[in-house]
Design an enzyme around this catalytic site. Structure first.
Site, mmCIF file in Angstrom:
data_model
loop_
_atom_site.group_PDB
_atom_site.id
_atom_site.type_symbol
_atom_site.label_atom_id
_atom_site.label_comp_id
_atom_site.label_asym_id
_atom_site.label_seq_id
_atom_site.Cartn_x
_atom_site.Cartn_y
_atom_site.Cartn_z
ATOM 1 N N CYS A 5 -8.401 2.991 -10.981
ATOM 2 C CA CYS A 5 -7.049 3.526 -10.911
ATOM 3 C C CYS A 5 -6.055 2.728 -11.759
ATOM 4 O O CYS A 5 -6.169 2.694 -12.977
ATOM 5 C CB CYS A 5 -6.609 3.615 -9.447
ATOM 6 S SG CYS A 5 -5.206 4.679 -9.142
ATOM 7 N N HIS A 6 -5.094 2.056 -11.137
ATOM 8 C CA HIS A 6 -4.117 1.248 -11.859
ATOM 9 C C HIS A 6 -4.621 -0.167 -12.150
ATOM 10 O O HIS A 6 -3.943 -0.942 -12.822
ATOM 11 C CB HIS A 6 -2.810 1.150 -11.054
ATOM 12 C CG HIS A 6 -2.017 2.424 -11.018
ATOM 13 N ND1 HIS A 6 -2.408 3.507 -10.270
ATOM 14 C CD2 HIS A 6 -0.871 2.791 -11.653
ATOM 15 C CE1 HIS A 6 -1.523 4.488 -10.415
ATOM 16 N NE2 HIS A 6 -0.589 4.089 -11.252
ATOM 17 N N CYS A 22 -16.617 2.297 17.586
ATOM 18 C CA CYS A 22 -15.304 2.284 18.233
ATOM 19 C C CYS A 22 -15.190 3.317 19.349
ATOM 20 O O CYS A 22 -15.905 3.267 20.328
ATOM 21 C CB CYS A 22 -14.228 2.481 17.161
ATOM 22 S SG CYS A 22 -12.555 2.175 17.738
ATOM 23 N N HIS A 23 -14.294 4.286 19.195
ATOM 24 C CA HIS A 23 -14.109 5.334 20.197
ATOM 25 C C HIS A 23 -15.133 6.454 20.060
ATOM 26 O O HIS A 23 -15.176 7.366 20.888
ATOM 27 C CB HIS A 23 -12.702 5.925 20.104
ATOM 28 C CG HIS A 23 -11.619 5.013 20.591
ATOM 29 N ND1 HIS A 23 -11.230 3.887 19.897
ATOM 30 C CD2 HIS A 23 -10.834 5.064 21.703
ATOM 31 C CE1 HIS A 23 -10.255 3.280 20.550
ATOM 32 N NE2 HIS A 23 -9.991 3.963 21.645
#
Length: 793
Positions: free
Chosen positions: A118-119, A311-312
């Site tokens: 990208c940049h 996680c969840h």
């Protein structure tokens, strides 16, 4: 010896563009050091989320906080085998730092692989490392690269990548799979056995990292990876959530990237896939209610194919009955689901610990949940190795005018009104048996008004209040159809809406009619701008925020300097308040002006609070009960009087589940330590995300048990019933809750009562339960009945 790579970081680098390569490469067995000029190991770099949203360029919002693991000034560049440069806004300033450019030149001159996205190519250009080489980048970087002597390769898509010699460049994070694959090969890595098909089970507001990091990591290995979501098709997007720990008792939530699905859910043949991945976040709590999702999980588990959940995500495994007899870890708040689902709980210590039990891989998350992905990724790769001969070798070589009907009375609101200044009186008065209509000029019943959250700036180090979007408020009447004469009173909320409502003649005509008839008018905060514009404060005592004093004085009012933000003043039929913290006195004065009489209110009520409890679900009942004259205290474990709890705004905005935005800061009124809970007459448990971690606190559980054993009223709403389930007090009880908490309620031994409509509440002996904040009027009313409190009108 294994390969090692340096990751060049800076503030506001793009979130994905740092974390995906950081964790993917570690999962492959490559050591990665992340360093930033001027910072040391353990310091934080802010990240930015760059996303396409239909504008001419990308949008930017705050991403995760990224923790560095190396000190730039101590780095020996010669020991690394490669360099990775993320994009975002960081390269703009990093490209001006000579030590950064020197670092890049050393890698470039040595012929070691450099991957930039990208940049990031701005740094390569500044270091003169692209001259004569083919390069691509985000299109806006093109002129710079050409000026630096590069052969520009136009990216046909944002996934484009180009390799020329030791320089590997990519257009955006969408090209991570190819970029990382090319980089691994340039390091001498060889990938074999990666012809696998892997399915990701997605949903709205899954955690941003927890879907994209493993998704792109597996794609980079050459696997065919598909992402699906119930009721969505290929090309649709799922909004994600950024979960991060930022000094509160639990994680914060911010909007993440939009994640694009690669396959359609309808007609999906799950048997074609070799493994299943379940990301965490908030999606699992509603996906666990979907029978088709449960069927998919059961199919993978029955076939003994690898299933990886983090996680969840384990909420889905528990709902599918897939944890019985299995060892499992998860985010600590999911422990109850795991245990009640028949799993053996494995403590995630340290937080990035992951476990394998036969074909099941589980990982924890604590909103640095993404830290799990080093271990999580390695375990998943190991699974594919064990089951599928997979091998990776890298080690070799508008206006809202609201009318509240008090016995019939009207309430003035508008877009960008303050959310507490509209919802608290709206629901409190309804709870007292007063009919309330809400209207807005130019809008009709059923339309929504945006609200704002305005918090004292002192909390954030500012000189004025902060503002952010709050809940969407639904109108229940049409302004153009209202007969003002049938109402007994009028309310004017504050916020920014009064600024433009005060120049609307129909609004001013409404206010004058109430004023001239002598009917009660209640106005709070900036709402007084409308009173002033209508000429309704002349000769009257008024109070408000200090900034409105000059306007009220100029309108002929007798300005009363507020001693605190909780002050209210009544003069004849006019009642004015400083801000939403004045609601208790303000509403009590208004009810009395309507002829109301309050009895039985000498009660003491305790609120059990926590970080990121739902904003309305604590403040509306808290201030409603205070307005009745009750003594109400709010406490939170490990906090004392005067401390604050951040709250969360839960709202349905067209997605498959609610969104979450930051709410107000709620000020606690008592200290938790040394609290004598027996001195209170009732307990209230707000919902939101606080409940999931409060349910793990033994002192909280003990307190709930004590109230239930003493048969004192206990009122719980939304997700608060998670605490009741953890305390074992639901056995044999009838109970409702937010639908995703059904599993907790049922496994806790209660009879589930469907919340249809969502505002439905139920009383079972001393227990009042509600599903969500739209049910506050009924919720507070039922608690009042148990306490013997009455409002006679």
């Amino acid at each position: 010896m294994g390969k090692s790579v340096l990751l060049l970081c800076g503030d506001y680098m793009e979130d994905y563009e740092v974390m995906v390569p950081f964790q993917a490469l570690q999962a492959y067995g490559i050591s990665v050091d992340a360093a930033c000029p001027g910072k040391k190991a353990g310091d934080i770099c802010r990240t930015a989320i760059h996303d396409s949203a239909g504008y001419q360029t990308y949008t930017e919002s705050r991403g995760h906080n990224f923790t560095l693991n190396a000190t730039f000034d101590e780095v020996d560049f010669g020991k690394y085998d490669g360099l990775v440069i993320p994009g975002g806004r960081a390269p703009e300033y990093l490209a001006m730092i000579e030590s950064v450019l020197d670092c890049v030149r050393k890698f470039s001159d040595s012929g070691k692989p450099i991957a930039s996205v990208c940049h990031g190519q701005l740094i390569l250009a500044a270091a003169n490392s692209v001259k004569g080489l083919k390069c691509t980048a985000y299109p806006a970087v093109k002129p710079v690269l050409i000026d630096a002597g590069a052969h520009w390769v136009e990216p046909e898509t944002m996934k484009a990548c180009v390799a020329d010699g030791n320089i590997i460049t990519g257009a955006t994070y969408e090209g991570h799979p190819e970029l990382i694959q090319l980089f691994v090969k340039a390091l001498g890595g060889k990938i074999t056995g990666s012809d696998k098909k892997i399915l990701f089970l997605c949903g709205d507001f899954m955690e941003d990292y927890e879907v994209t990091v493993p998704f792109q990591s597996l794609e980079a290995l050459g696997c065919h990876v598909d992402a699906v979501c119930p009721r969505k098709k290929a090309g649709d997007t799922c909004p994600t959530a950024v979960h991060d720990f930022e000094g509160d008792q639990t994680y914060s939530e911010k909007p993440g990237h939009s994640f694009t699905l690669t396959a359609s859910y309808e007609g999906l043949d799950a048997s074609n896939y070799d493994a299943l991945v379940i990301p965490g976040g908030r999606a699992p709590e509603y996906l666990a209610l979907d029978e088709t999702v449960i069927a998919i999980v059961k199919e993978f588990m029955h076939s003994k194919k690898p299933v990886a959940s983090i996680c969840h995500g384990q909420q889905i495994l528990a709902a599918a009955g897939a944890l019985k007899g299995r060892k499992c870890t998860a985010y600590p708040a999911v422990k109850l689901n795991v245990v009640l689902g028949g799993g053996t709980w494995l403590e995630p210590d340290p937080i990035d610990r992951c476990y394998t039990d036969e074909n099941l891989v589980t990982g924890c998350c604590e909103c640095i949940t993404w830290l799990d992905y080093k271990g999580f990724g390695i375990l998943l790769v190991a699974f594919l190795t064990h089951y599928h001969e997979f091998d990776l070798d890298t080690r070799n070589g508008e206006d809202i005018f609201v009318i509240l009907l008090a016995d019939d009375f009207a309430y003035n609101l508008n877009d960008l009104r303050h959310k507490h200044r509209v919802m608290v009186p709206f629901q409190a008065l309804q709870a007292y048996g007063i009919a309330v209509d809400t209207v807005c000029p130019g809008k009709k019943a059923g339309d929504c008004c945006r609200t704002v959250i305005q918090d004292p700036g002192a909390y954030h180090g500012y000189k004025t209040y902060t503002e952010k979007l709050g809940h969407n408020f639904s109108l229940n009447a049409s302004f153009d159809e209202v007969d003002f004469s049938k109402y007994d009173g009028l309310l004017l909320p504050g916020g920014r809406a009064p600024e433009y409502l005060a120049i609307n003649e129909s609004v001013l005509d409404c206010v004058r009619k109430f004023s001239e008839s002598g009917k009660p008018i209640g106005s709070i905060c900036h709402g007084h701008l409308i009173l002033a514009a209508a000429g309704s404060v002349k000769g009257r005592k008024c109070t408000s925020l200090h900034g409105l004093g000059p306007v009220l004085v100029d309108a002929g009012a007798h300005w009363i300097e507020p001693k605190t933000r909780m002050d209210s003043v009544a003069d004849g039929n006019l009642i004015t308040g400083v801000m939403y913290r004045a609601h208790p006195a303000y509403i009590q004065l208004f009810v009395k002006a309507l002829g109301g009489k309050i009895t039985g209110s000498d009660k003491r009520i305790l609120f059990l609070c926590g970080d990121f409890m739902e904003d309305y679900e604590v403040t509306v009942p808290f201030q409603s009960l205070q307005a009745l004259g009750c003594q109400v205290d709010a406490v939170s474990p490990e906090k004392k009087i005067g401390d604050i709890c951040p709250t969360a705004v839960h709202e349905f905005e067209g997605e498959q589940t609610y969104s979450e935005k930051p709410g107000h800061n709620f000020v606690l009124t008592a200290s938790y330590e040394g609290l004598d809970a027996s001195s209170y007459d009732a307990l209230v448990i707000p919902g939101g995300r606080a409940a999931e971690y409060l349910a793990l606190d033994e002192t909280v559980v003990a307190m709930v048990k004590k109230f239930m054993q003493c048969r004192k009223p206990v009122a719980s709403i939304g997700h608060g019933q998670q605490i009741l389930a953890a305390a074992g007090v639901l056995k044999g009880r009838k109970c409702t809750a937010y639908p995703t908490v059904k599993l907790n309620v049922v496994l806790g031994g209660a009879t589930w009562l469907e919340p249809d409509p969502i505002g439905r509440c139920y009383t079972d002996e001393n227990l009042v339960t509600g599903a969500a904040w739209p049910g506050h009027p009924e919720f507070v009313s039922q608690l009042m009945a148990l306490l013997g409190i009455q409002v006679s009108l």
